[in-house]
Scaffold this active site. Structure first.
Site, mmCIF file in Angstrom:
data_model
loop_
_atom_site.group_PDB
_atom_site.id
_atom_site.type_symbol
_atom_site.label_atom_id
_atom_site.label_comp_id
_atom_site.label_asym_id
_atom_site.label_seq_id
_atom_site.Cartn_x
_atom_site.Cartn_y
_atom_site.Cartn_z
ATOM 1 N N PHE A 1 0.865 -1.181 0.000
ATOM 2 C CA PHE A 1 0.000 0.000 0.000
ATOM 3 C C PHE A 1 0.908 1.239 0.000
ATOM 4 O O PHE A 1 1.990 1.218 0.596
ATOM 5 C CB PHE A 1 -0.888 -0.031 1.252
ATOM 6 C CG PHE A 1 -1.951 1.013 1.294
ATOM 7 C CD1 PHE A 1 -3.115 0.861 0.564
ATOM 8 C CD2 PHE A 1 -1.802 2.151 2.080
ATOM 9 C CE1 PHE A 1 -4.108 1.831 0.612
ATOM 10 C CE2 PHE A 1 -2.787 3.124 2.131
ATOM 11 C CZ PHE A 1 -3.949 2.967 1.396
ATOM 12 N N SER B 1 1.408 3.945 1.528
ATOM 13 C CA SER B 1 1.951 4.526 2.751
ATOM 14 C C SER B 1 2.887 3.588 3.517
ATOM 15 O O SER B 1 3.481 4.002 4.517
ATOM 16 C CB SER B 1 0.801 4.935 3.681
ATOM 17 O OG SER B 1 0.043 3.793 4.067
ATOM 18 N N LYS B 2 3.043 2.361 3.060
ATOM 19 C CA LYS B 2 3.908 1.412 3.760
ATOM 20 C C LYS B 2 5.382 1.767 3.547
ATOM 21 O O LYS B 2 5.723 2.510 2.630
ATOM 22 C CB LYS B 2 3.641 -0.012 3.272
ATOM 23 C CG LYS B 2 2.202 -0.476 3.420
ATOM 24 C CD LYS B 2 1.722 -0.427 4.859
ATOM 25 C CE LYS B 2 0.287 -0.971 4.963
ATOM 26 N NZ LYS B 2 -0.255 -0.821 6.339
ATOM 27 N N PRO B 3 6.283 1.223 4.368
ATOM 28 C CA PRO B 3 7.705 1.521 4.194
ATOM 29 C C PRO B 3 8.212 1.236 2.776
ATOM 30 O O PRO B 3 9.044 1.975 2.261
ATOM 31 C CB PRO B 3 8.372 0.612 5.228
ATOM 32 C CG PRO B 3 7.366 0.522 6.334
ATOM 33 C CD PRO B 3 6.037 0.470 5.622
ATOM 34 N N LEU B 4 7.721 0.174 2.144
ATOM 35 C CA LEU B 4 7.985 -0.093 0.730
ATOM 36 C C LEU B 4 6.630 -0.181 0.047
ATOM 37 O O LEU B 4 5.918 -1.176 0.181
ATOM 38 C CB LEU B 4 8.776 -1.392 0.545
ATOM 39 C CG LEU B 4 9.116 -1.767 -0.894
ATOM 40 C CD1 LEU B 4 10.022 -0.714 -1.546
ATOM 41 C CD2 LEU B 4 9.778 -3.146 -0.964
#
Length: 367
Positions: free
Chosen positions: A185, A187-190
């Site tokens: 998604f 907004s996730k770190p990756l």
């Protein structure tokens, strides 16, 4: 100020992202194109497991994993109430029963010491969540699972890149259990530029089951060996993640620096924050503090242009859709839900903006 600064990240990676996406547009294989296999190989190598299966979302990763384990109606899955709805949602969608175990007050992670008491003859799996970017106590959880012959699924939607160090060395989130599930998604770190996710496993049979389930249960074209779903990750989204991988190690280092600056400032001021346990690293999927009178504090930050979020305002066992599964009290999760507040966090957060966040929060807490 952005809660998560995706614009600066895009600016830094614009050339690589455009080139990767243009390649997909040129070859036209939008579903299961060559970038899918390329990304799976790169991610599997990074996590240190033989198999990575990209899927349509982190939610789909959890659903497909439970389907690969053949979860049946009435089967119980031990999990945490302090998480996003997807964790419990997929269990119930398959007719399973989520059994909610309370969490640790300083991390928000499932309390591994309470899991064994929650097991019954109907328990089929244990599903911990690596919350806020830090893995759960996977060694203790795996020990319980081994004693009872149960598989473990790590919900690693917020923790891709985080590590756990023990006597056997250092391993990465996603490669710590029977199955590991992450999310891409945005907004996730990756993250990608839409929905996407991945499943990791060392079990060849489970990997094959996941691959078949994600394409409607097909072992070959129009041969439906098992019940499946339309769970593929689009080629374009795989291309975006491939472009972002080149910067990811730098971003993890920056997230650690930003997290350490927050830690030092809040520890000095006596602000309660979520802790990272010894032997673990956090990728700070969120940076979260605990505050009294949260609504007033959040309003004060909003008034000064500082964006915030609440992860999460109500535990799953208090949600209308899942309250019928609330068989045991979860006082720690209940208390955290009233106090947690997530602050701006990204690799591109400037020191000036971070200092403004810190100063504004401290002022709000002083009233």
């Amino acid at each position: 100020m952005h809660f998560i600064d995706l614009k600066s990240q895009y600016t830094a990676l614009k050339t690589d992202i455009h080139a990767r996406m243009q390649t997909v547009l040129d070859h036209g294989q939008y579903i299961m194109g060559p970038e899918v296999a390329e990304l799976e190989a790169a991610l599997a190598a990074r996590v240190g497991v033989p198999h990575c299966i990209t899927v349509a979302s982190g939610t789909e990763a959890l659903l497909i994993s439970l389907m690969a384990l053949d979860l049946q109606p009435g089967d119980e899955v031990v999990t945490t109430p302090f998480t996003f709805a997807a964790t419990a949602e997929v269990i119930v969608l398959l007719g399973g029963v989520p059994v909610f175990v309370d969490v640790e007050a300083d991390t928000g992670l499932i309390d591994a010491q309470q899991i064994e008491a929650a097991l019954t003859p109907r328990t089929r799996a244990i599903l911990p969540v690596s919350l806020y970017g830090q893995v759960a106590d996977m060694d203790a959880i795996q020990a319980v699972a081994d004693r009872h012959g149960l598989p473990v699924i790590e919900d690693a939607a917020q923790s891709f890149g985080a590590s756990l160090r023990n006597a056997h060395g250092t391993r990465l989130s996603g490669g710590l259990s029977t199955l590991g599930c992450t999310s891409f998604f945005p907004s996730k770190p990756l993250g990608c530029y839409g929905d996407g996710g991945a499943i990791f496993t060392a079990d060849a049979a489970l990997a094959q089951a996941c691959r078949e389930i994600r394409v409607h249960g097909q072992s070959a074209r129009y041969t439906h060996t098992r019940v499946g779903v339309g769970g593929r990750m689009d080629t374009l989204q795989c291309a975006v993640v491939l472009a972002k991988l080149g910067r990811f190690d730098w971003e993890l280092a920056r997230r650690a620096e930003v997290g350490a600056r927050y830690d030092a400032a809040f520890d000095a001021a006596g602000v309660e924050r979520m802790r990272t346990r010894p032997g673990r690293t956090s990728v700070h999927g969120q940076y979260t503090v605990q505050v009294p009178a949260r609504d007033a504090v959040q309003a004060a930050l909003t008034a000064q242009g500082v964006p915030t979020a609440v992860h999460y305002p109500r535990p799953m066992n208090q949600q209308p859709a899942y309250a019928r599964h609330a068989t045991q009290p979860t006082p720690v999760a209940d208390a955290l839900a009233e106090r947690v507040l997530s602050l701006p966090m990204s690799a591109d957060l400037s020191e000036a903006d971070q200092d403004r966040v810190i100063a504004t929060l401290l002022k709000a807490l002083r009233g």
